[in-house]
Design an enzyme around this catalytic site. Structure first.
Site, PDB file in Angstrom:
ATOM      1  N   ASP A  13       0.914  -1.168  -0.028  1.00 26.88           N
ATOM      2  CA  ASP A  13      -0.070   0.023  -0.164  1.00 26.88           C
ATOM      3  C   ASP A  13       0.898   1.177  -0.101  1.00 26.88           C
ATOM      4  O   ASP A  13       0.482   2.449   0.429  1.00 26.88           O
ATOM      5  CB  ASP A  13      -0.978   0.080   1.167  1.00 26.88           C
ATOM      6  CG  ASP A  13      -1.778  -1.447   1.426  1.00 26.88           C
ATOM      7  OD1 ASP A  13      -2.537  -1.621   0.141  1.00 26.88           O
ATOM      8  OD2 ASP A  13      -1.801  -1.845   2.412  1.00 26.88           O
ATOM      9  N   GLY A  15       1.829   2.863  -2.468  1.00 22.85           N
ATOM     10  CA  GLY A  15       1.557   3.757  -3.798  1.00 22.85           C
ATOM     11  C   GLY A  15       2.231   3.176  -4.926  1.00 22.85           C
ATOM     12  O   GLY A  15       2.563   4.110  -5.924  1.00 22.85           O
ATOM     13  N   HIS A  41      -4.288  -1.916  -6.386  1.00 23.02           N
ATOM     14  CA  HIS A  41      -3.667  -0.858  -6.521  1.00 23.02           C
ATOM     15  C   HIS A  41      -4.486   0.197  -7.305  1.00 23.02           C
ATOM     16  O   HIS A  41      -5.250  -0.011  -8.097  1.00 23.02           O
ATOM     17  CB  HIS A  41      -2.110  -0.901  -7.522  1.00 23.02           C
ATOM     18  CG  HIS A  41      -2.299  -1.788  -8.688  1.00 23.02           C
ATOM     19  ND1 HIS A  41      -2.113  -3.329  -8.392  1.00 23.02           N
ATOM     20  CD2 HIS A  41      -2.533  -1.676  -9.983  1.00 23.02           C
ATOM     21  CE1 HIS A  41      -2.164  -3.597  -9.950  1.00 23.02           C
ATOM     22  NE2 HIS A  41      -2.537  -2.883 -10.361  1.00 23.02           N
ATOM     23  N   THR A 238       3.255 -12.690   2.902  1.00 21.35           N
ATOM     24  CA  THR A 238       2.535 -13.060   1.731  1.00 21.35           C
ATOM     25  C   THR A 238       3.325 -14.404   1.376  1.00 21.35           C
ATOM     26  O   THR A 238       4.246 -15.005   2.082  1.00 21.35           O
ATOM     27  CB  THR A 238       2.635 -12.233   0.320  1.00 21.35           C
ATOM     28  OG1 THR A 238       1.632 -12.638  -0.252  1.00 21.35           O
ATOM     29  CG2 THR A 238       3.633 -12.227  -0.053  1.00 21.35           C
ATOM     30  N   THR A 299      -8.241  -4.069  -1.419  1.00 21.86           N
ATOM     31  CA  THR A 299      -8.884  -5.406  -1.593  1.00 21.86           C
ATOM     32  C   THR A 299      -9.697  -5.702  -0.450  1.00 21.86           C
ATOM     33  O   THR A 299     -10.751  -6.092  -0.844  1.00 21.86           O
ATOM     34  CB  THR A 299      -7.612  -6.219  -1.600  1.00 21.86           C
ATOM     35  OG1 THR A 299      -6.899  -6.001  -2.776  1.00 21.86           O
ATOM     36  CG2 THR A 299      -8.271  -7.828  -1.656  1.00 21.86           C
TER      37      THR A 299
END
Length: 430
Positions: A13, A15, A41, A238, A299
């Site tokens: 997050d 950018g 995004h 992740t 999301t």
């Protein structure tokens, strides 16, 4: 041969989509190399917001090729939905290419993701429940279904039956949950495959041919370094490698063909989900940053945790991802604060450390050591140069670069393309 990798340097997050979109103007090919539709995004074009999860930001440039590489796990249902969304907005997608080696996310991955997260109780990781982790598990276990398999009716049917039988045993025996039916999945997902068939190819050939021809190729990472499965805050990470090194595995391009790595960060820090966050704010300043910065997941819609800029995290990201240039976003969000803080080191059991510990237990005991700088009250959203910033904002930008040890190539004072200011072109001197 000219290539630039864009990576997030924090917990996602930062950018990246905006910076990728900005750098795409000078690129000829734009590629994603890892992650799935768990990464969102937002791109702003002519004051209109576009939210993407799978398709690369370069899709808005119809003369450029946009690539979903082999390292991405693709939910065909989400992809078809995203394509329809773009078509509805008048965006053409003829320039999209999808790797035939990319793995497919199927309903049993999403179901397993939810069951595993529920079973963890208070120890949950904070997954987006998109099936990403289970899909990568199948990939590593060599039972995954790839895009090439999805397009072949007989192969897809055979592999789906085998995998579904195994997953259903797991659902029933371990989780006491209802099984999934083959007929509820097969035709629907085979049809999704047929809808994306026109885009499917060997993307490694496309990328290497482009580089060999001297074209400019931009690689777009998802999530951030601190969510990398090897280099991040494990296990709150992740299931792939967002670090720049992930490009070589996830796109089929050798490491000798990577020229520059742009690390994207915000002027503060945010994170979605659970896990260590040494500079997290729980006060009114944190609430203010969250609201002004609109810190809610693209999301999930979940409120993001926010905190001060952490140069310890940033130096870790610089080292493990080989960052050559820095892109600093959202400086405008800090406007109006009397004092702004930067974490320069940690206090661990009374000892000052300047590295990011691997141990979660040590991280829990780490207390941020701050350097305080005077804030600024001016509205900087119209600033178009470093000299145009108020002195205190300018000093903040410079101090960030000094502490991270990387030159700042761009800084942003708002979400729009025109609010991104260039200090040095990353495409030059390659």
């Amino acid at each position: 041969m000219t290539s630039v990798v864009v990576v997030g340097t924090q917990w996602g997050d930062e950018g990246k989509g905006k910076i990728t979109d900005f750098l795409s103007a000078d690129a000829e090919v734009i590629a994603r190399y890892q992650g799935g539709d768990n990464a969102g995004h937002t791109i702003v074009i002519d004051n209109k917001k576009f939210k993407l999860h799978l398709i690369p930001s370069g899709i808005f440039f119809k003369e450029k090729i946009s690539v979903i590489g082999n390292g991405v796990v693709v939910n065909p249902k989400s992809l078809v939905k995203e394509l329809a969304y773009l078509h509805g907005e008048g965006v053409t997608t003829d320039n999209l290419r999808i790797s035939d080696r990319a793995h497919v996310i199927l309903p049993y991955h999403i179901k397993l993701d939810q069951l595993q997260e529920d079973a963890k109780g208070d120890n949950k990781i904070g997954t987006t429940i998109k099936g990403i982790g289970p899909a990568y598990m199948d990939k590593a276990a060599r039972v995954g279904i790839r895009i090439a398999d999805l397009l072949d009716r007989e192969v897809f049917a055979e592999r789906l039956k085998i995998n579904l039988a195994e997953k259903n045993r797991l659902f029933e025996k371990m989780y006491d949950s209802t099984p999934l039916e083959f007929d509820d999945i097969f035709e629907e997902y085979y049809e999704y495959g047929q809808q994306i068939k026109q885009y499917v190819t060997d993307t490694s050939v496309i990328l290497n041919d482009a580089l060999d021809a001297g074209k400019r190729v931009l690689f777009e990472g998802a999530q951030g370094v601190m969510l990398d499965i090897d280099q991040g805050t494990y296990p709150f990470v992740t299931s792939s490698n967002p670090v720049a090194g992930g490009v070589t595995i996830g796109s089929g391009v050798g490491p000798s063909k990577i020229n520059k790595v742009v690390g994207v960060c915000k002027a503060y820090t945010s994170r979605v989900g659970d896990g260590p966050f040494p500079t997290e704010l729980f006060d009114e300043v944190g609430d203010r940053i969250r609201e002004i910065g609109k810190e809610y997941g693209t999301t999930t819609g979940r409120p993001r945790r926010v905190g001060w800029f952490d140069s310890v995290v940033m130096r870790h990201s610089r080292r493990v991802s080989g960052i050559t240039n820095l892109s600093l976003n959202s400086i405008d969000v800090l406007s109006g604060l009397d004092t702004v803080k930067i974490c320069v080191a940690y206090d661990l059991d009374g000892k000052r450390i300047d590295y990011y510990p691997a141990s979660l237990e040590q991280l829990k005991r780490c207390k941020p050591i701050y350097e305080e700088l005077p804030g600024w009250s001016e509205d900087i959203t119209a600033c178009r140069s470093l000299d145009g910033l108020p002195e205190n904002a300018r000093n903040y930008v410079r101090r960030v670069g000094e502490l991270v040890g990387v030159r700042i190539s761009t800084f942003s004072v708002g979400p729009g393309r025109e609010q991104t200011n260039i200090l040095e072109s990353v495409w030059s001197n390659i």
